[in-house]
Design an enzyme around this catalytic site. Structure first.
Site, short mmCIF file in Angstrom:
data_model
loop_
_atom_site.label_atom_id
_atom_site.label_comp_id
_atom_site.label_asym_id
_atom_site.label_seq_id
_atom_site.Cartn_x
_atom_site.Cartn_y
_atom_site.Cartn_z
N ASP A 87 69.97 -11.66 49.34
CA ASP A 87 70.78 -12.55 50.19
C ASP A 87 70.38 -14.01 49.93
OD1 ASP A 87 72.04 -10.58 52.64
OD2 ASP A 87 70.33 -9.82 51.51
N ASP A 127 74.11 -9.80 47.63
CA ASP A 127 74.56 -11.06 48.21
C ASP A 127 74.02 -12.23 47.40
OD1 ASP A 127 76.04 -9.72 50.07
OD2 ASP A 127 74.92 -10.42 51.82
N TYR A 183 77.45 -16.34 47.87
CA TYR A 183 78.14 -16.65 49.13
C TYR A 183 79.34 -17.56 48.92
CZ TYR A 183 74.48 -14.29 51.75
OH TYR A 183 73.64 -13.35 52.26
N ASN A 232 77.85 -7.09 50.34
CA ASN A 232 79.16 -7.30 50.95
C ASN A 232 79.78 -8.62 50.54
OD1 ASN A 232 76.89 -8.08 52.79
ND2 ASN A 232 78.54 -9.06 53.94
N HIS A 233 78.97 -9.62 50.23
CA HIS A 233 79.53 -10.91 49.82
C HIS A 233 79.99 -10.91 48.38
CE1 HIS A 233 78.88 -13.34 53.44
NE2 HIS A 233 77.80 -12.59 53.63
N HIS A 289 72.12 -2.44 49.44
CA HIS A 289 72.25 -3.68 50.20
C HIS A 289 72.05 -3.48 51.70
CE1 HIS A 289 73.20 -7.80 50.99
NE2 HIS A 289 74.16 -7.46 51.83
N HIS A 345 71.53 -7.73 64.70
CA HIS A 345 72.64 -8.03 63.78
C HIS A 345 72.68 -6.98 62.68
CE1 HIS A 345 75.78 -10.58 62.35
NE2 HIS A 345 75.17 -10.86 61.21
N HIS A 346 73.84 -6.43 62.41
CA HIS A 346 74.05 -5.35 61.43
C HIS A 346 73.36 -4.04 61.83
CE1 HIS A 346 76.02 -8.19 58.89
NE2 HIS A 346 74.93 -8.80 58.46
N HIS A 397 70.88 -7.57 53.36
CA HIS A 397 71.93 -7.61 54.40
C HIS A 397 71.45 -8.25 55.70
CE1 HIS A 397 75.88 -6.74 55.71
NE2 HIS A 397 75.58 -5.74 56.52
N VAL A 398 70.38 -7.76 56.29
CA VAL A 398 69.80 -8.37 57.48
C VAL A 398 68.94 -9.54 57.02
CG1 VAL A 398 68.29 -8.03 59.47
CG2 VAL A 398 69.82 -6.19 58.72
N HIS A 399 69.23 -10.73 57.54
CA HIS A 399 68.60 -11.94 57.03
C HIS A 399 67.24 -12.15 57.70
CE1 HIS A 399 72.89 -13.48 55.98
NE2 HIS A 399 72.47 -12.52 55.19
#
Length: 466
Positions: free
Chosen positions: A168, A197, A200, A234-235, A319, A328-329, A356-358
């Site tokens: 990410d 990711d 972006y 996903n990005h 991911h 989140h997520h 995925h999870v930042h």
């Protein structure tokens, strides 16, 4: 960090309608109290020095490499020429050798909405010697550019090797700090395992693909010199049918080629490679993975092929994490967990890396595979055959950190912290590897979290890690 024991724990986990049960929730591991700036950060401006276009007409840019076969004797060299196709030839030679060889690549372009790419080159260098430094040149005339890389040692059970972990990433000042922190880490990564990711670019109107170009120039300082093993996130989907873009992963698959056919995969979104003493499996969280899908059938055939006497370390990249205690997520990876977790335990996967999870999180060795429709056993339990799950989606992107966590910390969570950083997975031999996580704010040698991993195949009886 001293001794870390893997223990039985209980987590209330809703299984997406598969079962509902009430159970006590035990306290988990460590939630870091480290305080960091929570402000969102914009992407670096287009005139930033890290995005600088190399001088000269039609000079090659966005140079990056990845493994080009299953065992590491080939390298895929990729780059972009902005103005015209130019040369697709790579000139290469071993260090201390005067014999220069050449390889011919392909060139392609793509259009995305109102954007037309430059000329994207992919060239596979073949028949390389193991554990050898090579120099290579791309371009021609006055715009030739020179780089180097080192091939891995030959595949073998006790071959030490060091991987970097980034996910990410994006292209913010925090992203830049992550790359700098990785570059200056005293423990030198030799290959980056990237868990998805990338640029972006889809954060911009119409998925502005010029941000794919800036990102390619941004990572070149590392990616031209050591392989990045790519995972799609996903990005990378870039599905925009309202603007006429109905082919998923279009910019990603045009720009980042991988050796998927070498592992009999039918898609570049899932594949495997061997590198030194590791067998690495890349999965796609955003492609069909249910029963009888191409990805399912490929993984079903791939796992029995893993020879742990040859490559003792079995690593999976994806991911979306299968276990995460961030809000989140939360549980977005649950359906893939239901499909594949039993296989990960059966084949004793050592570690699963996801993004995925930042934020950062490391799990205990647990599994949640005992449930059937009548027994009601639907909470994770300690399992020495299970992988450690590590979420490392903390590269630095413009969406910022995820700071909200489920409370109390569940028993499967060993350590969690909302900070940007990178990881190092340092394989010592067939039985031991050392993982460390480095937050950007620390000195280059500081390990904010770390543990020794005992190999699940060669040390299966050990239920603790050091």
């Amino acid at each position: 960090m001293g001794v870390r024991w893997e223990f039985d724990g209980v987590l209330v986990l809703a299984l997406l309608g598969l079962c509902l049960c009430a159970a006590p929730v035990c306290e988990g591991g460590i939630t870091s109290s480290y305080v960091r700036n929570k402000d969102l950060v914009h992407d670096m401006p287009l005139d930033s020095d890290v995005f600088r276009v190399p001088p000269g007409y039609n000079a090659p840019q966005q140079v990056h490499i990845t493994q080009g076969d299953h065992v590491g004797k080939r390298v895929i060299v990729s780059w972009v020429t902005p103005d015209e196709p130019g040369s697709s030839t790579v000139l290469y030679w071993a260090e201390n050798s005067e014999l220069k060889k050449s390889a011919q690549g392909i060139v392609l372009t793509y259009k995305y909405f109102n954007y037309t790419s430059g000329y994207i080159h992919h060239c596979t260098i073949k028949d390389l010697e193991f554990d050898t430094k090579y120099y290579y040149e791309v371009g021609n005339g006055n715009t030739t550019r020179k780089f180097w890389f080192r091939t891995p040692p030959s595949v073998g059970p006790d071959v030490p090797y060091t991987f970097g972990l980034i996910g990410d990433l994006g292209q913010t000042p925090d992203s830049n700090r992550t790359l700098t922190h990785y570059e200056l880490n005293p423990v030198k990564g030799q290959t980056i395992l990237f868990v998805g990711d990338l640029s972006y670019a889809d954060a911009y109107p119409f998925h502005d693909n010029t941000r794919w170009d800036t990102w390619g120039r941004f990572i070149e300082r590392i990616a031209a010199y050591q392989p990045w093993i790519w995972t799609a996130g996903n990005h990378e989907i870039d599905f925009l049918p309202e603007s006429g873009e109905s082919k998923p992963f279009k910019p990603y698959t045009n720009r980042y080629h991988v050796p998927y056919k070498a592992s009999q995969s039918t898609s570049p979104l899932w594949y495997s490679i061997k590198r030194a003493s590791a067998h690495i499996i890349v999965l796609s969280s955003y492609s069909a993975y249910g029963k009888y899908t191409p990805q399912y059938k490929w993984l079903e055939k791939e796992l029995p092929k893993v020879n742990r006497t040859e490559t003792p370390w079995l690593i999976v990249l994806m991911h979306s994490p299968l276990y995460s205690s961030y809000i989140h997520h939360y549980m977005e990876g649950e359906s893939m967990r239901v499909m594949y977790e039993a296989w990960f335990v059966e084949y004793k996967v050592d570690v699963v890396f996801a993004g995925h999870v930042h934020a950062y999180e490391r799990s205990e060795r647990i599994s949640n595979i005992a449930y059937n429709i009548v027994n009601g056993i639907c909470t994770p339990i300690s399992d020495p055959s299970a992988p450690v799950y590590i979420t490392i989606g903390d590269g630095g992107n413009l969406e910022g950190l995820v700071t909200d966590m489920t409370q109390p910390q569940p028993s499967y969570s060993a350590y969690r912290e909302a900070s940007f950083g990178h990881g190092i997975f340092d394989i010592k031999n067939r039985t031991h590897a050392f993982f460390s996580w480095h937050r950007n704010q620390d000195g280059y040698a500081v390990e904010a979290d770390s543990l020794w991993l005992h190999n699940r195949y060669w040390k299966p009886s050990l239920s603790m890690t050091y």
